[in-house]
Design a protein around this motif. Sequence first.
Motif, PDB file in Angstrom:
ATOM      1  N   LEU A   9      60.080  -0.572  27.242  1.00 53.90           N
ATOM      2  CA  LEU A   9      58.941  -1.295  27.801  1.00 53.90           C
ATOM      3  C   LEU A   9      58.822  -2.694  27.197  1.00 53.90           C
ATOM      4  O   LEU A   9      58.575  -3.675  27.907  1.00 53.90           O
ATOM      5  CB  LEU A   9      57.651  -0.503  27.559  1.00 53.90           C
ATOM      6  N   GLN A  10      59.009  -2.785  25.887  1.00 54.91           N
ATOM      7  CA  GLN A  10      58.921  -4.094  25.243  1.00 54.91           C
ATOM      8  C   GLN A  10      60.011  -5.035  25.730  1.00 54.91           C
ATOM      9  O   GLN A  10      59.778  -6.244  25.863  1.00 54.91           O
ATOM     10  CB  GLN A  10      58.976  -3.933  23.726  1.00 54.91           C
ATOM     11  N   ALA A  11      61.194  -4.483  26.047  1.00 53.75           N
ATOM     12  CA  ALA A  11      62.277  -5.316  26.586  1.00 53.75           C
ATOM     13  C   ALA A  11      61.906  -5.888  27.949  1.00 53.75           C
ATOM     14  O   ALA A  11      62.433  -6.922  28.363  1.00 53.75           O
ATOM     15  CB  ALA A  11      63.569  -4.502  26.698  1.00 53.75           C
ATOM     16  N   CYS A  12      60.997  -5.214  28.650  1.00 57.11           N
ATOM     17  CA  CYS A  12      60.519  -5.696  29.952  1.00 57.11           C
ATOM     18  C   CYS A  12      59.305  -6.613  29.809  1.00 57.11           C
ATOM     19  O   CYS A  12      58.745  -7.072  30.806  1.00 57.11           O
ATOM     20  CB  CYS A  12      60.132  -4.518  30.850  1.00 57.11           C
ATOM     21  N   GLY A  13      58.862  -6.841  28.566  1.00 57.02           N
ATOM     22  CA  GLY A  13      57.685  -7.662  28.344  1.00 57.02           C
ATOM     23  C   GLY A  13      56.380  -6.905  28.490  1.00 57.02           C
ATOM     24  O   GLY A  13      55.316  -7.502  28.644  1.00 57.02           O
ATOM     25  N   TYR A  14      56.445  -5.587  28.421  1.00 57.16           N
ATOM     26  CA  TYR A  14      55.280  -4.719  28.615  1.00 57.16           C
ATOM     27  C   TYR A  14      54.651  -4.409  27.251  1.00 57.16           C
ATOM     28  O   TYR A  14      55.342  -3.987  26.324  1.00 57.16           O
ATOM     29  CB  TYR A  14      55.734  -3.439  29.300  1.00 57.16           C
ATOM     30  N   PRO A  15      53.325  -4.580  27.084  1.00 54.98           N
ATOM     31  CA  PRO A  15      52.681  -4.319  25.783  1.00 54.98           C
ATOM     32  C   PRO A  15      52.514  -2.822  25.513  1.00 54.98           C
ATOM     33  O   PRO A  15      51.629  -2.175  26.076  1.00 54.98           O
ATOM     34  CB  PRO A  15      51.327  -5.019  25.911  1.00 54.98           C
ATOM     35  N   ALA A  16      53.380  -2.260  24.695  1.00 54.56           N
ATOM     36  CA  ALA A  16      53.348  -0.829  24.389  1.00 54.56           C
ATOM     37  C   ALA A  16      53.608  -0.621  22.910  1.00 54.56           C
ATOM     38  O   ALA A  16      54.205  -1.467  22.225  1.00 54.56           O
ATOM     39  CB  ALA A  16      54.405  -0.089  25.212  1.00 54.56           C
ATOM     40  N   ALA A  17      53.142   0.514  22.398  1.00 58.05           N
ATOM     41  CA  ALA A  17      53.346   0.864  20.994  1.00 58.05           C
ATOM     42  C   ALA A  17      53.340   2.377  20.860  1.00 58.05           C
ATOM     43  O   ALA A  17      53.025   3.099  21.815  1.00 58.05           O
ATOM     44  CB  ALA A  17      52.246   0.252  20.123  1.00 58.05           C
ATOM     45  N   ALA A  18      53.695   2.853  19.683  1.00 62.13           N
ATOM     46  CA  ALA A  18      53.675   4.292  19.399  1.00 62.13           C
ATOM     47  C   ALA A  18      53.125   4.512  18.001  1.00 62.13           C
ATOM     48  O   ALA A  18      53.246   3.646  17.124  1.00 62.13           O
ATOM     49  CB  ALA A  18      55.076   4.881  19.509  1.00 62.13           C
ATOM     50  N   ILE A  19      52.519   5.655  17.791  1.00 62.70           N
ATOM     51  CA  ILE A  19      52.078   6.066  16.459  1.00 62.70           C
ATOM     52  C   ILE A  19      52.700   7.426  16.183  1.00 62.70           C
ATOM     53  O   ILE A  19      52.548   8.365  16.968  1.00 62.70           O
ATOM     54  CB  ILE A  19      50.540   6.177  16.376  1.00 62.70           C
ATOM     55  N   HIS A  20      53.464   7.520  15.099  1.00 64.82           N
ATOM     56  CA  HIS A  20      54.141   8.781  14.763  1.00 64.82           C
ATOM     57  C   HIS A  20      54.345   8.891  13.255  1.00 64.82           C
ATOM     58  O   HIS A  20      54.110   7.922  12.502  1.00 64.82           O
ATOM     59  CB  HIS A  20      55.485   8.872  15.495  1.00 64.82           C
ATOM     60  N   GLY A  21      54.787  10.046  12.827  1.00 64.96           N
ATOM     61  CA  GLY A  21      54.939  10.334  11.405  1.00 64.96           C
ATOM     62  C   GLY A  21      56.016   9.536  10.714  1.00 64.96           C
ATOM     63  O   GLY A  21      56.057   9.487   9.484  1.00 64.96           O
ATOM     64  N   GLY A  22      56.911   8.906  11.479  1.00 61.02           N
ATOM     65  CA  GLY A  22      57.983   8.123  10.863  1.00 61.02           C
ATOM     66  C   GLY A  22      57.551   6.725  10.464  1.00 61.02           C
ATOM     67  O   GLY A  22      58.346   5.967   9.908  1.00 61.02           O
ATOM     68  N   MET A  23      56.285   6.349  10.740  1.00 65.20           N
ATOM     69  CA  MET A  23      55.788   5.004  10.431  1.00 65.20           C
ATOM     70  C   MET A  23      55.106   4.980   9.064  1.00 65.20           C
ATOM     71  O   MET A  23      54.515   5.967   8.636  1.00 65.20           O
ATOM     72  CB  MET A  23      54.789   4.555  11.505  1.00 65.20           C
ATOM     73  N   ASP A  24      55.164   3.825   8.389  1.00 66.47           N
ATOM     74  CA  ASP A  24      54.423   3.702   7.135  1.00 66.47           C
ATOM     75  C   ASP A  24      52.942   3.456   7.460  1.00 66.47           C
ATOM     76  O   ASP A  24      52.592   3.038   8.574  1.00 66.47           O
ATOM     77  CB  ASP A  24      54.994   2.580   6.263  1.00 66.47           C
ATOM     78  N   PRO A  25      52.060   3.728   6.513  1.00 63.47           N
ATOM     79  CA  PRO A  25      50.612   3.615   6.774  1.00 63.47           C
ATOM     80  C   PRO A  25      50.188   2.242   7.290  1.00 63.47           C
ATOM     81  O   PRO A  25      49.326   2.135   8.157  1.00 63.47           O
ATOM     82  CB  PRO A  25      49.985   3.925   5.409  1.00 63.47           C
ATOM     83  N   GLY A  26      50.821   1.185   6.779  1.00 66.70           N
ATOM     84  CA  GLY A  26      50.462  -0.157   7.218  1.00 66.70           C
ATOM     85  C   GLY A  26      50.753  -0.372   8.693  1.00 66.70           C
ATOM     86  O   GLY A  26      49.928  -0.942   9.427  1.00 66.70           O
ATOM     87  N   ALA A  27      51.923   0.114   9.151  1.00 70.15           N
ATOM     88  CA  ALA A  27      52.287  -0.034  10.568  1.00 70.15           C
ATOM     89  C   ALA A  27      51.354   0.777  11.452  1.00 70.15           C
ATOM     90  O   ALA A  27      50.966   0.333  12.544  1.00 70.15           O
ATOM     91  CB  ALA A  27      53.734   0.404  10.778  1.00 70.15           C
ATOM     92  N   ARG A  28      50.949   1.969  10.986  1.00 71.52           N
ATOM     93  CA  ARG A  28      50.016   2.796  11.759  1.00 71.52           C
ATOM     94  C   ARG A  28      48.657   2.102  11.895  1.00 71.52           C
ATOM     95  O   ARG A  28      48.057   2.076  12.965  1.00 71.52           O
ATOM     96  CB  ARG A  28      49.841   4.173  11.113  1.00 71.52           C
ATOM     97  N   ARG A  29      48.193   1.530  10.787  1.00 71.61           N
ATOM     98  CA  ARG A  29      46.893   0.832  10.832  1.00 71.61           C
ATOM     99  C   ARG A  29      46.962  -0.369  11.779  1.00 71.61           C
ATOM    100  O   ARG A  29      45.993  -0.662  12.489  1.00 71.61           O
ATOM    101  CB  ARG A  29      46.496   0.383   9.425  1.00 71.61           C
ATOM    102  N   GLU A  30      48.117  -1.038  11.797  1.00 70.38           N
ATOM    103  CA  GLU A  30      48.271  -2.195  12.685  1.00 70.38           C
ATOM    104  C   GLU A  30      48.163  -1.775  14.152  1.00 70.38           C
ATOM    105  O   GLU A  30      47.502  -2.436  14.963  1.00 70.38           O
ATOM    106  CB  GLU A  30      49.613  -2.874  12.422  1.00 70.38           C
ATOM    107  N   VAL A  31      48.814  -0.647  14.509  1.00 69.60           N
ATOM    108  CA  VAL A  31      48.735  -0.167  15.888  1.00 69.60           C
ATOM    109  C   VAL A  31      47.319   0.279  16.216  1.00 69.60           C
ATOM    110  O   VAL A  31      46.794  -0.011  17.301  1.00 69.60           O
ATOM    111  CB  VAL A  31      49.746   0.981  16.135  1.00 69.60           C
ATOM    112  N   GLU A  32      46.669   0.981  15.280  1.00 76.40           N
ATOM    113  CA  GLU A  32      45.296   1.418  15.519  1.00 76.40           C
ATOM    114  C   GLU A  32      44.366   0.228  15.731  1.00 76.40           C
ATOM    115  O   GLU A  32      43.461   0.258  16.579  1.00 76.40           O
ATOM    116  CB  GLU A  32      44.817   2.288  14.352  1.00 76.40           C
ATOM    117  N   GLY A  33      44.598  -0.860  14.972  1.00 78.20           N
ATOM    118  CA  GLY A  33      43.820  -2.081  15.178  1.00 78.20           C
ATOM    119  C   GLY A  33      44.088  -2.677  16.544  1.00 78.20           C
ATOM    120  O   GLY A  33      43.168  -3.174  17.218  1.00 78.20           O
ATOM    121  N   GLY A  34      45.360  -2.606  16.990  1.00 77.16           N
ATOM    122  CA  GLY A  34      45.716  -3.109  18.317  1.00 77.16           C
ATOM    123  C   GLY A  34      45.051  -2.317  19.421  1.00 77.16           C
ATOM    124  O   GLY A  34      44.656  -2.876  20.459  1.00 77.16           O
ATOM    125  N   ILE A  35      44.887  -1.003  19.201  1.00 82.64           N
ATOM    126  CA  ILE A  35      44.180  -0.161  20.182  1.00 82.64           C
ATOM    127  C   ILE A  35      42.728  -0.621  20.285  1.00 82.64           C
ATOM    128  O   ILE A  35      42.179  -0.786  21.384  1.00 82.64           O
ATOM    129  CB  ILE A  35      44.248   1.330  19.779  1.00 82.64           C
TER     130      ILE A  35
END
Length: 624
Positions: A87-113
Amino acid sequence: MDRSESETPVTLERITRVVKHYWGFESLRPLQEEAIRAGINQNDSVVVLPTGGGKSLCYQVPPIIAERTDIVVSPLISLMKDQVDGLQACGYPAAAIHGGMDPGARREVEGGIARGQYRLVFVAPERLVSPPFMDTLAQADIRAFAIDEAHCISHWGHDFRPEYRQLALLKERFPQASVHAYTATATQRVRDDIALQLQLTDPTVLVGRFDRANLVYRVVPAVKVKAQILEVVRRHRGEAVIVYCISRKDTERIALWLQDNGVPAEAYHAGLDSEQRHRTQDAFAQERLDVVVATVAFGMGIDRSNVRCVVHAAMPKSVEHYQQETGRAGRDGLEAECVLFYSAAGALKWESLIRRSSMEAKEPQECLEAALELLKHMRDYCSSLRCRHALLSEYFGQPYDGETCQACDVCLDEIEGLSDATVTAQKILSGVARVRERYGVGYVVDVLLGTNPELVRQRGHDKLSTHGILDDMPRGAVTSMLYQLIDLGLLVRTAGDRPVVMLNEASWEVMRGERPVRLRQPPSKPVTKSKADRVSWEGVDRGMFEHLRSVRRKLAAKRGVPPYIIFGDVTLREMAASNPTSLDDLRGIRGVGERKLADFGKAFLKAIAAYRAEEGESAAPGHF
């Protein structure tokens, strides 16, 4: 935005304009418009579209048009990552939250939500129903949830996952939100159960055609399976192939066999360490490895679109599993081959495993009976001599249009019967009678072949008239035919840890010459190319196609994404057929959206021009 605002009519032109802009598709596939409208208007829905039928687009388009953030429930991290990368390669704003992410990256996505930065956010079912994440979504006023692989919620489905049952909480916690269930395989019973478990309100139910016309299905008697697999894999040299096995040991044995015969292949199963599994999966996705021999652990996270062949070394345990696993072939809509090596021994092995697993898990009797019923349907499919496409369509409740598919072993007239099948059957049945119906398949075959002389002699069976009566046939062929007789109901194999083969009334009818028998043998003729294969290559410069594949691999490696995310094979074949010379020419090719045109257009035009120049030089007078 309340529900009434979301129901403002949206024109088909607007929908297709969005689809063209992001994905480069000029038109929608069957039922996509209806599914997209259900998403835009927040009408609960159950959408069943076959793999390759475009179900992802059905939940990707609505939040763009409605200008909202939707949540997608996805069962695997690798699947989430691939979808977000695409999706990002198509220019579409998308993200994922999963257990493989560090806490900082998860907080960043949650802020984006919270900021409404994304249109789609992918999460696993366990994380979605966790109280902290539900609070985050409530604050963001989420209005729609898409449940991918929704069959996992049903006991009647082929891949039940208990964590999916918790998704019933969505309607309780978010009564203003719509819920949309998506799957590639679901019978009427499973569709009804999905709607019930998710507590959907008057859902729009959309069921696409289950038939995958671009797939060629073959069911072949298993005789020398490793050699048979090698023959199929060699037909697809340089193309992606998945070989499915029942056991972990089988994956390792077959992968080693292929390696020893010059085919780069790797085993994949849940018993391997995580690093090795990821290494094999990444190599396959990046097109550095083309052949993977796997258990079903190599499953939903595999999103490579150009798998040209799926092989089953043994029968899967349900038609739903078979449909989903073969569905990993030809996801791009181009031709692909599906070969299943069948023996009733595999079916009996599955029955034993299912019974043991049910007993150990202390499952209700109805769950065991449902699993055995699914197994029987799969066995019937394998032993049938009707059109494979028709059988699969009818299993999922749809009549098949057309008299012949010309894309399966039956319709391509590849089924080869044994010329003296009834006589051979009489010899096998007589062999069972002579040993007094006291032994298993392996020993009966020993007597018929005249092998294992010491044990046979100890029991006095070397004196029988049937001893060595089939010594001119390979062991695999005799074993296959004995199991075919079991499948045909002409022999009985008892249950338990030490099963024996026994006769029944039908057996005696055959031996008395009152009942003819038809037995199959592996095909001796070369396989026939399907019509789809011939048509899809018409006008395509194969040399240019391979050149563009290498360009695609290099661009993908630089970006750290799978090659199909750059462009699919359909797009490359169209480039190799139409010879584009400008960005406007590329814009008219399927799969070239505006973002990809900007990012990759010049690189591919340059590669096409260089290939044409090189080919022109090689064909110039005096070059030879």
